[in-house]
Motif scaffolding. Structure first.
Motif, PDB file in Angstrom:
ATOM      1  N   ASN A 158       1.267  -0.850   0.223  1.00  0.00           N
ATOM      2  CA  ASN A 158       0.310   0.436  -0.010  1.00  0.00           C
ATOM      3  C   ASN A 158       0.959   1.323   0.546  1.00  0.00           C
ATOM      4  OD1 ASN A 158      -3.088  -0.798  -0.120  1.00  0.00           O
ATOM      5  ND2 ASN A 158      -2.235  -1.677   2.403  1.00  0.00           N
ATOM      6  N   LEU A 159       0.964   1.869  -0.777  1.00  0.00           N
ATOM      7  CA  LEU A 159       1.780   2.833  -1.333  1.00  0.00           C
ATOM      8  C   LEU A 159       0.607   3.899  -1.378  1.00  0.00           C
ATOM      9  CD1 LEU A 159       3.784   1.689  -3.780  1.00  0.00           C
ATOM     10  CD2 LEU A 159       4.658   1.165  -2.033  1.00  0.00           C
ATOM     11  N   HIS A 160       0.954   5.642  -0.397  1.00  0.00           N
ATOM     12  CA  HIS A 160       0.405   6.553  -0.211  1.00  0.00           C
ATOM     13  C   HIS A 160       1.244   7.510  -1.250  1.00  0.00           C
ATOM     14  CE1 HIS A 160       4.224   8.719   1.326  1.00  0.00           C
ATOM     15  NE2 HIS A 160       4.361   8.096   2.366  1.00  0.00           N
ATOM     16  N   LEU A 200      -1.187   4.007  -4.174  1.00  0.00           N
ATOM     17  CA  LEU A 200      -1.185   2.794  -5.258  1.00  0.00           C
ATOM     18  C   LEU A 200      -1.257   1.600  -4.680  1.00  0.00           C
ATOM     19  CD1 LEU A 200      -0.857   1.774  -8.263  1.00  0.00           C
ATOM     20  CD2 LEU A 200       1.726   1.749  -7.692  1.00  0.00           C
ATOM     21  N   ARG A 201      -2.319   0.375  -4.653  1.00  0.00           N
ATOM     22  CA  ARG A 201      -2.429  -0.985  -4.222  1.00  0.00           C
ATOM     23  C   ARG A 201      -1.933  -1.910  -4.980  1.00  0.00           C
ATOM     24  NH1 ARG A 201      -5.407  -1.497   0.435  1.00  0.00           N
ATOM     25  NH2 ARG A 201      -6.808  -0.118   0.989  1.00  0.00           N
ATOM     26  N   VAL A 202      -0.341  -3.163  -4.615  1.00  0.00           N
ATOM     27  CA  VAL A 202      -0.291  -3.464  -5.493  1.00  0.00           C
ATOM     28  C   VAL A 202      -0.391  -4.655  -4.847  1.00  0.00           C
ATOM     29  CG1 VAL A 202       2.244  -4.397  -6.693  1.00  0.00           C
ATOM     30  CG2 VAL A 202       1.434  -1.639  -6.571  1.00  0.00           C
ATOM     31  N   SER A 203      -0.082  -6.114  -5.806  1.00  0.00           N
ATOM     32  CA  SER A 203      -0.034  -7.208  -5.206  1.00  0.00           C
ATOM     33  C   SER A 203       0.305  -8.142  -6.362  1.00  0.00           C
ATOM     34  CB  SER A 203      -1.674  -7.860  -4.947  1.00  0.00           C
ATOM     35  OG  SER A 203      -1.901  -9.252  -4.460  1.00  0.00           O
ATOM     36  N   GLN A 204       1.521  -9.116  -6.185  1.00  0.00           N
ATOM     37  CA  GLN A 204       2.299  -9.878  -6.733  1.00  0.00           C
ATOM     38  C   GLN A 204       2.622 -10.997  -6.129  1.00  0.00           C
ATOM     39  OE1 GLN A 204       6.147  -8.366  -8.545  1.00  0.00           O
ATOM     40  NE2 GLN A 204       5.788  -7.005  -6.795  1.00  0.00           N
ATOM     41  N   ILE A 205       2.827 -12.293  -7.291  1.00  0.00           N
ATOM     42  CA  ILE A 205       2.521 -13.658  -6.814  1.00  0.00           C
ATOM     43  C   ILE A 205       4.701 -13.900  -6.980  1.00  0.00           C
ATOM     44  CG2 ILE A 205       2.042 -15.925  -6.889  1.00  0.00           C
ATOM     45  CD1 ILE A 205      -0.365 -15.782  -6.433  1.00  0.00           C
ATOM     46  N   ARG A 206       5.017 -14.575  -6.139  1.00  0.00           N
ATOM     47  CA  ARG A 206       6.233 -14.972  -6.593  1.00  0.00           C
ATOM     48  C   ARG A 206       7.173 -16.445  -5.633  1.00  0.00           C
ATOM     49  NH1 ARG A 206       8.230 -13.220  -9.996  1.00  0.00           N
ATOM     50  NH2 ARG A 206      10.790 -13.750  -9.192  1.00  0.00           N
ATOM     51  N   TRP A 227       8.284  -8.579   5.181  1.00  0.00           N
ATOM     52  CA  TRP A 227       7.107  -8.060   5.144  1.00  0.00           C
ATOM     53  C   TRP A 227       5.971  -8.799   5.717  1.00  0.00           C
ATOM     54  CZ3 TRP A 227       5.394  -6.096  -0.227  1.00  0.00           C
ATOM     55  CH2 TRP A 227       6.641  -5.903  -1.475  1.00  0.00           C
ATOM     56  N   HIS A 228       6.199  -9.922   6.431  1.00  0.00           N
ATOM     57  CA  HIS A 228       5.585 -10.212   7.429  1.00  0.00           C
ATOM     58  C   HIS A 228       5.683  -9.456   8.633  1.00  0.00           C
ATOM     59  CE1 HIS A 228       2.918 -12.995  10.166  1.00  0.00           C
ATOM     60  NE2 HIS A 228       2.609 -13.620   9.230  1.00  0.00           N
ATOM     61  N   ALA A 229       4.394  -8.604   9.577  1.00  0.00           N
ATOM     62  CA  ALA A 229       4.467  -8.132  10.492  1.00  0.00           C
ATOM     63  C   ALA A 229       5.066  -9.008  11.687  1.00  0.00           C
ATOM     64  CB  ALA A 229       3.352  -7.598  12.095  1.00  0.00           C
ATOM     65  N   GLU A 246      -4.523  -5.841   8.778  1.00  0.00           N
ATOM     66  CA  GLU A 246      -2.768  -5.951   8.549  1.00  0.00           C
ATOM     67  C   GLU A 246      -3.090  -5.608   6.547  1.00  0.00           C
ATOM     68  OE1 GLU A 246      -0.231 -10.567   7.318  1.00  0.00           O
ATOM     69  OE2 GLU A 246      -1.926 -10.448   9.077  1.00  0.00           O
ATOM     70  N   LYS A 247      -4.452  -6.349   5.535  1.00  0.00           N
ATOM     71  CA  LYS A 247      -4.405  -5.516   4.597  1.00  0.00           C
ATOM     72  C   LYS A 247      -4.436  -4.161   4.538  1.00  0.00           C
ATOM     73  CE  LYS A 247      -9.248  -4.387   5.080  1.00  0.00           C
ATOM     74  NZ  LYS A 247      -9.152  -3.474   4.269  1.00  0.00           N
ATOM     75  N   ASP A 248      -4.113  -3.690   5.343  1.00  0.00           N
ATOM     76  CA  ASP A 248      -3.929  -2.388   5.266  1.00  0.00           C
ATOM     77  C   ASP A 248      -2.016  -1.236   5.758  1.00  0.00           C
ATOM     78  OD1 ASP A 248      -6.997  -1.786   4.517  1.00  0.00           O
ATOM     79  OD2 ASP A 248      -7.108  -0.972   6.415  1.00  0.00           O
ATOM     80  N   LEU A 249      -1.638  -2.227   5.763  1.00  0.00           N
ATOM     81  CA  LEU A 249      -0.114  -1.875   5.815  1.00  0.00           C
ATOM     82  C   LEU A 249       0.342  -1.460   4.785  1.00  0.00           C
ATOM     83  CD1 LEU A 249       0.881  -4.684   8.521  1.00  0.00           C
ATOM     84  CD2 LEU A 249       0.143  -2.467   9.679  1.00  0.00           C
ATOM     85  N   PRO A 250       1.102  -0.569   5.256  1.00  0.00           N
ATOM     86  CA  PRO A 250       2.326  -0.913   3.895  1.00  0.00           C
ATOM     87  C   PRO A 250       2.841  -1.938   3.064  1.00  0.00           C
ATOM     88  CG  PRO A 250       2.894   0.451   6.014  1.00  0.00           C
ATOM     89  CD  PRO A 250       2.367  -0.134   5.923  1.00  0.00           C
ATOM     90  N   GLN A 251       2.603  -2.610   3.367  1.00  0.00           N
ATOM     91  CA  GLN A 251       3.533  -4.387   3.074  1.00  0.00           C
ATOM     92  C   GLN A 251       2.870  -5.103   3.703  1.00  0.00           C
ATOM     93  OE1 GLN A 251       8.147  -3.086   2.322  1.00  0.00           O
ATOM     94  NE2 GLN A 251       8.045  -4.702   4.580  1.00  0.00           N
TER      95      GLN A 251
END
Length: 314
Positions: A158-160, A200-206, A227-229, A246-251
């Motif tokens: 989640n990029l402001h 901007l919200r970005v999601s990707q599977i790696r 990336w995990h709390a 958690e879904k609103d955390l920066p990452q």
């Protein structure tokens, strides 16, 4: 440890080793005449050039010889400052914190194959850059953890848009142009969406592991623990969850199917990576070159002023 990997350490190259002058020109001349740097790096995984008294005045010349195509730090998640032609501060996290092991931009569609670290000023105490053999890190994990990650991981950012918690998309992609961001994300396999507040919200599977294109070695290659709390420690994780879901955390990160990653998996990954690492104890003027797939890196806590710069190439 006696796991078969404990003997590995970066190859240290000094003026005496190569019969060169103990000055920047000695290293520059050696690199210009050196055949087979690629093969040497793959074999040794990491190289420390020590005793050549390199300063920022010679850094660009050294980088041009070590990094064939210097890259910008686009889509990076670590706080840092650009200080030259695609040269950055290595990180700006507070000195009292240890930074866990990771491969640079392993969460991204494209990542650098090489990194160079330059020690402009060593810390008063501490401040080593630990490096870990990715094969050893993978082997150090319990079978249950390796099996759990077999399907890969899903990263979310989640990029402001200029003000807010975490990084902005402008700093992350080094542009104020939304079209340029769209271009950078095209073809990466990432899902993204612009938010009403300009973020901007970005999601990707790696994948969680990769095989090196030359050696074929399978290495641990993801940043789930960063990336995990839970990778931040219990108190920090609890504080973040009180502030926002958690879904609103920066990452944040989950398994590829969206299911949560157990906190105990994350702490095991973090702790065993650090336990398996070898410290590069900096001396001012040192230059460290690593293969970014074969070797992960981090940072030990420190006191006093420390300035380490980093550059990368494909």
């Amino acid at each position: 440890m006696t796991d078969g990997y404990s003997a590995w350490a970066p190859l240290v190259v000094t003026p005496a080793d190569i019969g060169a002058e103990a000055a920047p020109g000695g290293l520059i001349g050696h690199l210009r005449e050196l055949d087979g740097l690629d093969a040497l790096l793959v074999r040794e995984k990491a190289l420390v050039f020590r005793g050549f008294q390199v300063s920022t005045a010679e850094l660009d010349t050294v980088l041009d010889l070590l990094l064939p195509n210097r890259l910008a730090y686009v889509n990076g998640n670590s706080p840092r400052t650009k200080v030259g032609q695609n040269v950055y501060t290595s990180t700006e996290y507070p000195p009292e914190y240890t930074i866990s092991m990771h491969n640079e931009l392993s969460y991204a569609h494209q990542w650098p194959s090489r990194l160079v670290f330059f020690c402009e000023q060593a810390a008063e105490t501490g401040g080593a850059t630990p490096v870990v053999d990715g094969v050893r890190w993978l082997a150090a994990l319990d079978p249950e953890v390796r099996e759990g990650f077999a399907g890969g991981v899903r990263y979310a950012q989640n990029l402001h848009g200029g003000t807010g918690f975490g990084k902005s998309w402008q700093d992350t992609f080094e542009t104020d142009d939304r079209d340029e961001v769209e271009r950078l994300l095209a073809g990466t396999g990432a899902d993204h969406a612009w938010t009403r507040d300009g973020g901007l919200r970005v999601s990707q599977i790696r994948p969680s592991t990769l095989r090196h294109p030359v050696t074929g070695a399978e290495v641990w290659f993801n940043q789930a623990d960063q990336w995990h709390a839970a990778g931040l420690g219990d108190e920090t994780a609890a504080a973040l969850h009180r502030i926002m879901p958690e879904k609103d955390l920066p990452q944040s990160v989950a398994f590829a199917d969206g299911s949560p990653i157990p906190a105990e998996y994350i702490t095991q990954i973090r702790d065993r990576g650090l336990e398996s690492a070898v410290d590069v104890d900096w001396r001012s003027g040192d230059v460290l070159l690593i293969d970014n797939m074969l070797v992960g890196h981090g940072r030990r806590s420190f006191t006093g002023r420390r300035r380490v710069l980093v550059a990368m190439s494909d």
